[in-house]
Design an enzyme around this catalytic site. Structure first.
Site, short mmCIF file in Angstrom:
data_model
loop_
_atom_site.label_atom_id
_atom_site.label_comp_id
_atom_site.label_asym_id
_atom_site.label_seq_id
_atom_site.Cartn_x
_atom_site.Cartn_y
_atom_site.Cartn_z
N TYR A 155 0.73 -1.15 0.16
CA TYR A 155 0.01 -0.22 -0.01
C TYR A 155 0.98 1.17 -0.03
O TYR A 155 0.57 2.26 -0.69
CB TYR A 155 -0.73 -0.16 1.25
N ARG A 223 -0.30 7.43 16.96
CA ARG A 223 -0.82 7.82 15.41
C ARG A 223 -1.12 9.46 15.70
O ARG A 223 -1.49 9.75 16.80
CB ARG A 223 -1.95 7.12 14.85
#
Length: 332
Positions: A155, A223
């Site tokens: 990805y 994150r």
């Protein structure tokens, strides 16, 4: 509304690929609310018809059921478009590891089809979604646009190739491009179901169903979680950019704060407990780390602030409060 504040002209036609998806449908909604004409291209592989159902009766909204892997579909969609917001892609690191061929077909071949179609249609500007995954194994923190490492998943490779193609097309054919590196976007309409659901909607539904949330690893991975309205703002600012120095480049799209998965779950429990007090007592379950995951991600948004005037309004807490309200009222 943001578009009104930024005075975006409604005389233009904007193509949103993947317009029935999570981010795409939010872009369509915001553009339509401000009187813009919107073309939505989607094959509904991951997008959902219910996401665009409210728009179908709007005279300014046109739906094209098509696939970016087919050049003819791309050319049909681009034919009358002034601008393109390219969101169509197959997301998810695990999905790309399980099936790299299909990820490449959609994310690379489909992307190239869209660039060619946009060039042939003389589209004014091509704004596209790329990803924080392009930073790969880079250890630098925060992540700055011109310092990246080696990709850690198929990805990530596809998204980096998108950036390379956009750069070549801008230099070779003169098409204006802006890439937006999304950092863990969340918010209303993000699908909580399926094997490749993003972490926030997946954990949210587990908690709402009184199931122990499952975290990959020990919960220390972090994150830069980014609420959907910040992403909408950045797309609009990319459309409006008029300084040549701000074009044909990439920008981080984030808030600029880091939250660990353990901290995330505690915030989810806190906000969902306002609707159901039992959720506060649910225990976390820890599983193995996911292959291809980047341990930590934190964005510098200095470039976007300086060149595009980006000023994100939602941090993790205000974004989660809004998102939890939507999930509880729409999916419970």
């Amino acid at each position: 509304m943001l578009l009104e504040k930024l005075n975006f002209s409604s005389e233009y036609i904007i193509l949103v690929t993947g317009g029935a998806g999570f981010i795409g449908s939010n872009l369509c909604e915001s553009l339509l609310k401000n009187g813009n004409k919107v073309i939505c291209l989607d094959n509904f592989a991951t997008g959902k018809r219910e996401n665009i159902k409210p728009f179908l009766g709007n005279k300014n909204f046109t739906l094209i059921n098509g696939d970016i892997r087919k050049l003819n579909d791309c050319e049909t969609a681009c034919k009358n478009a002034d601008y393109v917001l390219h969101q169509a892609a197959l997301g998810s690191v695990p999905r790309s590891i399980n099936n790299p061929i299909i990820s490449n077909e959609v994310n690379v071949s489909g992307f190239l089809n869209m660039l060619v179609a946009a060039r042939n249609a003389n589209v004014k500007r091509f704004v596209y979604a790329t990803s924080s995954s392009t930073y790969g194994d880079s250890k630098s923190m925060p992540k700055v646009e011109d310092v990246i490492g080696k990709p850690l998943s198929p990805y990530a490779i596809t998204k980096y190739v998108n950036e390379l193609y956009a750069d070549v097309f801008s230099k070779t054919y003169g098409i204006e491009t802006i890439g937006l590196r999304y950092f863990n976007v969340f918010g209303r309409r993000q699908d909580p179901n399926g094997d490749y659901a993003a972490v926030i909607p997946k954990l949210t539904m587990q908690l709402m169903n009184h199931e122990s949330p499952i975290i990959n690893g020990d919960g220390s991975f972090s994150r830069d979680f980014t609420y959907i309205d910040n992403v909408v703002e950045m797309n609009v600012r990319a459309l409006l950019a008029d300084d040549k120095d701000s074009l044909n480049t990439v920008y981080n799209v984030a808030f600029g704060e880091r939250t660990s998965l353990n901290e995330l779950v505690e915030l989810l429990k806190q906000y969902l407990s306002a609707y159901d007090t039992k959720i506060g007592d649910i225990q976390i379950v820890y599983g193995p780390e996911r292959q291809g995951d980047v341990p930590h991600s934190l964005a510098s948004i200095d470039k976007a602030r300086k060149k595009l005037g980006y000023n994100p309004q939602y941090n993790i807490k205000s974004g989660l409060k809004a998102a939890m309200d939507w999930y509880w009222n729409n999916l419970k």
